[in-house]
Motif scaffolding. Structure first.
Motif, PDB file in Angstrom:
ATOM      1  N   ARG A 121       0.864  -1.193   0.000  1.00  0.00           N
ATOM      2  CA  ARG A 121       0.000   0.000   0.000  1.00  0.00           C
ATOM      3  C   ARG A 121       0.890   1.229   0.000  1.00  0.00           C
ATOM      4  O   ARG A 121       1.817   1.341   0.809  1.00  0.00           O
ATOM      5  N   ASP A 137     -12.102  -8.801   5.189  1.00  0.00           N
ATOM      6  CA  ASP A 137     -11.332  -9.365   4.075  1.00  0.00           C
ATOM      7  C   ASP A 137     -12.043 -10.533   3.395  1.00  0.00           C
ATOM      8  O   ASP A 137     -11.817 -10.822   2.225  1.00  0.00           O
ATOM      9  N   PHE A 213      -4.853 -10.189  11.860  1.00  0.00           N
ATOM     10  CA  PHE A 213      -6.289 -10.123  12.167  1.00  0.00           C
ATOM     11  C   PHE A 213      -7.083 -11.119  11.328  1.00  0.00           C
ATOM     12  O   PHE A 213      -6.647 -11.578  10.268  1.00  0.00           O
TER      13      PHE A 213
END
Ligand SMILES: O=C(O)CCC(=O)C(=O)O
Length: 326
Positions: A121, A137, A213
């Protein structure tokens, strides 16, 4: 915003690490990854950004100080840089960092492995409308729900630079419907009423800190309010044999195939490493990303306000001067 709970002390107790992950939907570990490889990867990435004119001349490239209007995913100028990052061996290699793998094994078991699809990113200042909206996600990644992401900034990343935020415990809300968003993926989670009583957490990351996560944990990026690019990478992991979709075996955005990407690589063990693993593929279910009927009017409204702020930025930045050492 409350800080992430630091789980570094659980590194030697995989059972406790997993219990905490199951409870909170994430674990944050300070100083997990050696800073040397992170800085080296950042050096390679900023060299590409600099070569493409994204960085302010006369300023140390490692500060990633920008001087142009934001470039965002999907734009040709973004891909000029991003395609070259996708070719970096060290970018894909970092997904196999031994400390990260050990963490992922504590969450997923011995066979935990990284998806070949790796993401970088490059988040410009003043790109708030484009920043990652709250999402799960699973909508994009699908396959098994036991698919966990690891997010790693390549510099210190205070909240003001657009670090990651996670809605604590939100992985227990199950898979949620989506609505339109301008940001990456054009989808954001449609927040259920229960989410109102949950807390958003984030932290001022130091170089070497990571957060892992759950695929159902709602997470988003904070706005980048600095004059520097936020550069981070994120990788996804799952256990061998668990379901996955084909797309996760291919390069992000699929603008080139692995053969082109591997052209200059020296580490054979990083190439096609998943081919001798037990892989179970399932079809992608596009209906999980279905938007509500009124999404077009939302999209038009958001796009209009985005266009206005883009026009203001174009006026502000204009054409960069040839030589600005300020
Ligand atoms: O870094 C970002 O802006 C988004 C990261 C993210 O959504 C992810 O790692 O799943």
């Amino acid at each position: 915003m409350k800080a992430f709970l630091n789980s570094s002390e659980l590194l030697h107790d995989p059972g406790a690490m997993k219990q905490r992950f199951d409870r909170d939907g994430y674990v944050y570990l300070s100083g997990l990854v050696d800073t040397g490889p992170l800085l080296e990867l950042k050096r390679q990435i900023v060299a590409i950004c600099d070569d493409c004119g994204w960085l302010k001349p006369g300023v140390e490239p490692m500060t990633a100080t920008t001087w142009t209007a934001p470039k965002v995913e999907g734009e040709e100028e973004y891909f000029q840089v991003y395609d070259r990052i996708q070719r970096l061996q060290d970018f894909h290699g970092l997904a196999h960092d031994p400390a990260v793998i050990t963490l992922m094994q504590s969450l997923l078991g011995e066979t935990a492995f990284p998806h070949p699809l790796s993401i970088a990113r490059l988040v410009f200042p003043e790109s708030q409308e484009w920043s990652t909206p709250p999402h799960q996600d699973f909508v994009n990644n699908q396959g098994t729900k036991d698919l966990y992401a690891c997010w790693i900034p390549l510099s210190d990343c205070p909240k003001s630079m657009g670090s990651l935020a996670v809605l604590e415990g939100s992985h227990k809300l199950g898979l949620l419907p989506v609505e339109y968003s301008l940001g990456a993926g054009h989808r954001q989670t449609s927040m259920p009423a229960e989410a109102a009583s949950m807390q958003w957490l984030s932290s001022d990351f130091k170089l070497g800190d990571v957060i892992a996560f759950h695929s159902l944990a709602i997470h988003r990026a904070l706005p980048n309010d600095t004059n520097r690019m936020r550069i981070s990478v994120d990788y996804r992991y799952q256990a061998e044999g668990d379901e996955m979709i084909e797309r996760c075996l291919r390069p992000h955005f699929e603008r080139e195939g692995w053969a082109e990407i591997y052209q200059d690589w020296s580490r054979e063990e990083l190439k096609y490493y998943w081919e001798d693993k037990n892989i179970t593929t399932v079809p992608f279910d596009a209906t999980l990303g279905d938007l509500p009927d009124d999404h077009l009017s939302t999209a038009i409204k958001l796009q209009r306000s985005f266009n206005k702020s883009r026009a203001a930025l174009a006026e502000k930045y204009g054409t960069p001067p040839d030589n600005d050492n300020a």
